[in-house]
Design an enzyme around this catalytic site. Structure first.
Site, mmCIF file in Angstrom:
data_model
loop_
_atom_site.group_PDB
_atom_site.id
_atom_site.type_symbol
_atom_site.label_atom_id
_atom_site.label_comp_id
_atom_site.label_asym_id
_atom_site.label_seq_id
_atom_site.Cartn_x
_atom_site.Cartn_y
_atom_site.Cartn_z
ATOM 1 N N GLY A 21 0.850 -1.191 0.000
ATOM 2 C CA GLY A 21 0.000 0.000 0.000
ATOM 3 C C GLY A 21 0.883 1.237 0.000
ATOM 4 O O GLY A 21 2.094 1.142 0.169
ATOM 5 N N GLY A 23 0.957 5.576 1.210
ATOM 6 C CA GLY A 23 0.272 6.634 1.938
ATOM 7 C C GLY A 23 0.964 7.951 1.671
ATOM 8 O O GLY A 23 1.786 8.055 0.773
ATOM 9 N N GLY A 26 4.870 7.657 2.411
ATOM 10 C CA GLY A 26 5.694 6.503 2.064
ATOM 11 C C GLY A 26 4.866 5.313 1.628
ATOM 12 O O GLY A 26 3.693 5.458 1.272
ATOM 13 N N ASP A 137 -9.347 8.087 14.203
ATOM 14 C CA ASP A 137 -9.411 7.955 12.738
ATOM 15 C C ASP A 137 -9.933 6.576 12.332
ATOM 16 O O ASP A 137 -9.412 5.967 11.400
ATOM 17 C CB ASP A 137 -8.010 8.195 12.158
ATOM 18 C CG ASP A 137 -8.076 8.647 10.702
ATOM 19 O OD1 ASP A 137 -7.032 8.672 10.034
ATOM 20 O OD2 ASP A 137 -9.203 8.937 10.231
ATOM 21 N N LYS A 139 -11.908 4.242 10.410
ATOM 22 C CA LYS A 139 -12.668 4.199 9.153
ATOM 23 C C LYS A 139 -12.180 2.974 8.390
ATOM 24 O O LYS A 139 -11.096 2.443 8.694
ATOM 25 C CB LYS A 139 -12.454 5.490 8.344
ATOM 26 C CG LYS A 139 -10.999 5.806 8.038
ATOM 27 C CD LYS A 139 -10.886 7.187 7.383
ATOM 28 C CE LYS A 139 -9.415 7.528 7.156
ATOM 29 N NZ LYS A 139 -9.221 8.912 6.725
ATOM 30 N N ASN A 142 -8.555 2.342 7.476
ATOM 31 C CA ASN A 142 -7.533 2.118 8.525
ATOM 32 C C ASN A 142 -7.717 0.785 9.219
ATOM 33 O O ASN A 142 -7.201 0.582 10.320
ATOM 34 C CB ASN A 142 -7.599 3.247 9.562
ATOM 35 C CG ASN A 142 -7.065 4.543 9.003
ATOM 36 O OD1 ASN A 142 -6.314 4.531 8.023
ATOM 37 N ND2 ASN A 142 -7.472 5.646 9.574
ATOM 38 N N ASP A 155 -2.933 2.060 11.541
ATOM 39 C CA ASP A 155 -2.710 3.490 11.267
ATOM 40 C C ASP A 155 -2.994 4.398 12.453
ATOM 41 O O ASP A 155 -3.996 5.110 12.492
ATOM 42 C CB ASP A 155 -3.534 3.941 10.066
ATOM 43 C CG ASP A 155 -2.817 5.104 9.370
ATOM 44 O OD1 ASP A 155 -3.065 5.343 8.194
ATOM 45 O OD2 ASP A 155 -1.990 5.747 10.054
ATOM 46 N N THR A 173 -10.989 12.702 4.358
ATOM 47 C CA THR A 173 -12.443 12.770 4.461
ATOM 48 C C THR A 173 -12.916 13.236 5.833
ATOM 49 O O THR A 173 -12.292 12.968 6.847
ATOM 50 C CB THR A 173 -13.061 11.376 4.196
ATOM 51 O OG1 THR A 173 -14.439 11.461 4.526
ATOM 52 C CG2 THR A 173 -12.416 10.316 5.070
HETATM 53 C C1 LIG Z 1 2.307 8.794 10.960
HETATM 54 C C2 LIG Z 1 2.162 8.773 9.459
HETATM 55 C C3 LIG Z 1 0.751 9.123 9.078
HETATM 56 C C4 LIG Z 1 0.593 9.136 7.575
HETATM 57 N N1 LIG Z 1 0.835 7.795 7.027
HETATM 58 C C5 LIG Z 1 1.675 7.654 5.975
HETATM 59 O O1 LIG Z 1 2.283 8.586 5.521
HETATM 60 C C6 LIG Z 1 1.775 6.329 5.377
HETATM 61 C C7 LIG Z 1 3.046 5.873 4.964
HETATM 62 C C8 LIG Z 1 3.090 4.628 4.362
HETATM 63 C C9 LIG Z 1 1.907 3.871 4.157
HETATM 64 C C10 LIG Z 1 0.702 4.400 4.606
HETATM 65 N N2 LIG Z 1 -0.527 3.785 4.463
HETATM 66 C C11 LIG Z 1 -0.760 2.836 3.594
HETATM 67 O O2 LIG Z 1 0.105 2.292 2.973
HETATM 68 C C12 LIG Z 1 -2.191 2.465 3.396
HETATM 69 C C13 LIG Z 1 -2.287 1.024 3.168
HETATM 70 C C14 LIG Z 1 -1.749 0.317 4.390
HETATM 71 C C15 LIG Z 1 -2.152 -1.081 4.301
HETATM 72 C C16 LIG Z 1 -1.092 -1.837 3.574
HETATM 73 N N3 LIG Z 1 -1.523 -3.196 3.544
HETATM 74 C C17 LIG Z 1 -1.207 -4.150 4.479
HETATM 75 N N4 LIG Z 1 -1.599 -5.386 4.185
HETATM 76 C C18 LIG Z 1 -1.325 -6.379 5.034
HETATM 77 N N5 LIG Z 1 -0.690 -6.222 6.197
HETATM 78 C C19 LIG Z 1 -0.288 -4.977 6.530
HETATM 79 N N6 LIG Z 1 0.362 -4.501 7.616
HETATM 80 C C20 LIG Z 1 0.496 -3.172 7.430
HETATM 81 N N7 LIG Z 1 -0.028 -2.761 6.265
HETATM 82 C C21 LIG Z 1 -0.524 -3.879 5.680
HETATM 83 C C22 LIG Z 1 0.639 5.627 5.218
#
Ligand SMILES: CCCCNC(=O)c1cccc(NC(=O)CCCCCNc2ncnc3[nH]cnc23)c1
Length: 275
Positions: A21, A23, A26, A137, A139, A142, A155, A173
């Protein structure tokens, strides 16, 4: 049960797999720790981006909060490390991925599945609130699903210790935000963990209906949230309707407490213990 325990981690310890994924700051990659073969998810955050958005504090809080949490419905943070450009969070891998993708694919969940998900979210929130942590947060985006379809709340970038006053402007949102986080009603605009009860109500609605209750243009959404102005379609059962209406209450103190959510007839009907 804590497979990844070395005090010092570094990137060379991991084989990096497919992206899971991405975000704001990153990406998340599937990863395997070389010496143990332990599969995890590696979240990378670019320091430069974090500095430019003054989000380092958010990451520090995410790490500090999530590394002290241990609950079957909360995504584990095993550790973290950094190199010159990036911060790495070593997270639990959730085998069935992102819940919102399942929701979009299925359009909406059958009541038995929605009730089981909400019961697990309520258990996770009860654990968080006992530790005076507000998620803020909650939703579908997350929430992840473990290999057995169990809920994993993730998250914690927005979570704080209760009570709190919001500093960062909210991005993304508004759909899930409670009235007290949109209009500064409280004398000092502070709010408490009851904000997660409102979000749980929005989540219940979205699981059963397939869209958020106040989804509209930005201005209209704010107005509808401030009035708790929503309609629940007739295909939603009376029990589910009752739970939604007891959570989407303007006065935070009047929202159904988590203990009562877990004992609500709609939840008990679909979550036979030990089934
Ligand atoms: C404190 C930082 C807040 C803002 N967040 C970001 O910038 C951020 C940076 C990188 C990625 C993201 N969010 C994302 O990458 C959103 C998708 C996250 C789910 C990824 N899928 C997963 N599937 C299976 N097992 C897992 N364990 C952890 N994730 C997973 C967010």
């Amino acid at each position: 049960d804590q497979p990844l325990t070395p005090k010092q981690f570094h990137l060379g310890m991991f084989e990096i797999g497919r992206p899971l994924g991405k975000g704001k700051f990153g990406r998340v990659y599937l990863a395997r720790e070389r010496s143990t073969g332990f599969v995890c998810a590696l979240k990378t955050l670019y320091k430069a981006e974090l500095q430019s958005c003054r989000a380092e504090g958010q990451v520090r809080r995410e790490v500090e909060i999530q590394s002290n949490l241990r609950h079957p419905n909360i995504l584990k943070l095993y550790g973290h490390f950094h190199d010159s450009k990036r911060i790495f969070l070593i997270l639990e891998f959730a085998g069935k991925g992102e819940l919102y993708k399942h929701l979009r694919r299925e359009n909406r969940f059958p009541e038995w599945k929605a009730a089981q998900y909400i019961a697990q979210c309520a258990a996770a929130l009860r654990y968080l609130h006992r530790k005076h942590v507000i998620h803020r947060d909650i939703k579908p985006e997350n929430i992840l699903l473990g290999i057995h379809g169990e809920i994993k709340i993730a998250d914690f970038g927005w979570s704080v210790h209760a009570p709190s006053r919001r500093r960062q402007t909210l991005c993304g949102t508004l759909d899930y935000l409670p009235p007290e986080m949109i209009v500064r009603t409280g004398k000092d605009g502070s709010y408490n963990e009851k904000v997660d009860l409102w979000s749980l109500g929005v989540l219940t609605y979205e699981f059963l209906v397939g869209e958020a209750p106040f989804e509209d243009t930005k201005a209209m959404t704010e107005r509808r949230i401030a009035r708790a102005d929503m309609t629940i379609p007739s295909f939603v059962s009376p029990e589910a309707r009752d739970l939604i209406k007891r959570l989407l209450v303007l006065d935070p103190e009047k929202r159904l407490p988590l203990e009562d959510v877990e004992q609500h007839p709609w939840i008990l009907k679909h979550c036979v213990k030990g089934s």
